[in-house]
Design an enzyme around this catalytic site. Structure first.
Site, short mmCIF file in Angstrom:
data_model
loop_
_atom_site.label_atom_id
_atom_site.label_comp_id
_atom_site.label_asym_id
_atom_site.label_seq_id
_atom_site.Cartn_x
_atom_site.Cartn_y
_atom_site.Cartn_z
N ARG A 70 47.13 27.75 58.15
CA ARG A 70 48.18 28.57 57.55
C ARG A 70 49.18 29.15 58.55
O ARG A 70 50.38 29.15 58.30
CB ARG A 70 47.54 29.72 56.76
CG ARG A 70 46.71 29.27 55.57
CD ARG A 70 46.17 30.48 54.81
NE ARG A 70 45.39 30.09 53.64
CZ ARG A 70 44.82 30.97 52.81
NH1 ARG A 70 44.93 32.27 53.05
NH2 ARG A 70 44.13 30.54 51.77
N ASP A 143 48.40 35.67 55.04
CA ASP A 143 48.81 34.47 55.77
C ASP A 143 49.21 33.32 54.85
O ASP A 143 49.51 32.21 55.32
CB ASP A 143 47.71 34.02 56.74
CG ASP A 143 46.37 33.80 56.05
OD1 ASP A 143 46.32 33.81 54.80
OD2 ASP A 143 45.35 33.65 56.76
N ASP A 144 49.22 33.55 53.53
CA ASP A 144 49.74 32.54 52.60
C ASP A 144 51.03 33.03 51.94
O ASP A 144 51.42 32.53 50.88
CB ASP A 144 48.70 32.17 51.54
CG ASP A 144 48.24 33.36 50.71
OD1 ASP A 144 48.66 34.50 51.02
OD2 ASP A 144 47.47 33.16 49.75
N ASP A 232 43.65 46.92 49.77
CA ASP A 232 44.89 47.19 49.03
C ASP A 232 44.68 48.26 47.97
O ASP A 232 45.56 49.10 47.73
CB ASP A 232 45.47 45.91 48.43
CG ASP A 232 44.46 45.07 47.66
OD1 ASP A 232 43.29 45.48 47.54
OD2 ASP A 232 44.85 44.00 47.17
N HIS A 256 49.67 34.10 44.91
CA HIS A 256 49.23 32.83 44.32
C HIS A 256 48.51 33.04 42.99
O HIS A 256 48.11 32.07 42.35
CB HIS A 256 48.32 32.08 45.30
CG HIS A 256 47.02 32.77 45.55
ND1 HIS A 256 46.87 33.76 46.50
CD2 HIS A 256 45.81 32.64 44.95
CE1 HIS A 256 45.63 34.19 46.49
NE2 HIS A 256 44.95 33.53 45.56
#
Length: 321
Positions: A70, A143-144, A232, A256
């Protein structure tokens, strides 16, 4: 009679002289330099400088397993445009990444596991590094994620300077609930909104400084363990339950976990973050015609980067125009 004329004339002259002195004193006292309480003329205060990209701290969370899979993609695309603002937080040393990122690669002492403590450990490292940087905004991404720096800057500039700001995209359509421990073995049910880390979120320094009693140093991990929720969620808990703040939801952040194909090509330059991955057993990426085929560019990040930055040297078609 001859003796009285000079005496009368002298008196008249003396009277005129006294009146002249009084007038002169009166005018001097009315001048701007002498009137009490009159401020000196000064230039208007220009206020804080307009927010620039170098005022923003962008933290990317990753792990050893995704350094090649990634991170190299991010370094070739959007990070190449935000190198000075971007810091990568990982759990393992990497000589290749160290050569490309230098001091912007932060190797934490956190576990490589995908667990609540490990995730919160990295978020704590991100938060502390931001506080030490002195920058005006903290933005976290995974990292995506692809970060569009132009759209990010436009979004952050829209917020008033005096306001506490927590902006991102909630992954739920309702507040999350948590049990908050209380004295005498009691618990209190609390609810709050949080921005999903998988889409990215931003917090301004004004708010971050208020969060420090629950988020700086080891206290972030302690707070996360207290409510038994990941990093989060812990951010949202501190801001909404401890400080009385509110999440500012934004549709410009994407993970995603949503159907990315619904975004039209014309909308892509306006989005702050985008993502890719597998969702419900299918490849979930933005729908974009570009210079790279889906086989060459399965994430569509390279094609997106060429759409946003056609002057990129490795963009084969758009760069040749």
């Amino acid at each position: 009679m001859q003796c009285r004329l000079p005496r009368g004339l002298a008196g008249a002259l003396l009277t005129l002289l006294c009146m002249g002195l009084l007038c002169l004193r009166y005018h001097l006292n009315l001048s701007p330099q002498r009137v009490q309480g009159t401020p000196e003329l000064s230039q208007p205060n220009p206020g804080p400088p307009k927010l620039q990209l170098h005022d923003v701290f962008i933290a990317v969370k990753t792990t050893r397993a995704f350094h090649r899979l990634r991170l190299e993609l991010l370094l070739d695309t959007w990070v190449s445009r935000t190198r000075e603002q971007t810091f990568v937080f990982t759990d393992s040393p990497d000589k290749g990444l160290q050569e490309r990122l230098g001091s912007h690669l932060v190797v934490t002492n956190c576990s490589a596991e995908h667990s609540h403590p490990a995730l919160s450990c990295k978020m704590a490292a991100e938060f502390d590094t931001f506080l030490a940087s002195g920058l005006r905004w903290f933005c976290h991404v995974d990292d995506d994620n692809y970060v569009n720096p132009r759209a990010l800057l436009q979004l952050l500039r829209a917020f008033p300077l005096a306001r506490d700001v927590y902006v991102g995209r909630p992954s739920l359509n309702r507040p999350i609930h948590a049990s908050e421990p209380q004295p005498h073995n009691r618990t209190r049910l609390v609810q709050f909104w949080f921005a999903t880390g998988g889409a990215g979120f931003c917090i301004n320094r004004k708010l971050a400084l208020k969060m420090a009693p629950w988020a700086s140093g080891s206290r972030f991990m302690d707070t996360s363990a207290l409510i038994r929720l990941p990093d989060d969620c812990t951010m949202g808990y501190i801001i909404e339950c401890k400080l009385g703040g509110r999440l500012q939801p934004s549709p410009l952040f994407h993970s995603h976990l949503e159907t990315l194909q619904l975004l039209r090509t014309a909308q892509l330059p306006e989005q702050v973050t985008l993502s890719y991955g597998v969702f419900e057993g299918k490849l979930n990426v933005i729908k974009l015609q570009g210079p790279f085929s889906p086989e060459e560019d399965p994430s569509r990040f390279r094609s997106l980067h060429c759409l946003l930055y056609p002057d990129t040297p490795w963009c084969p078609q758009l760069g040749a125009r």
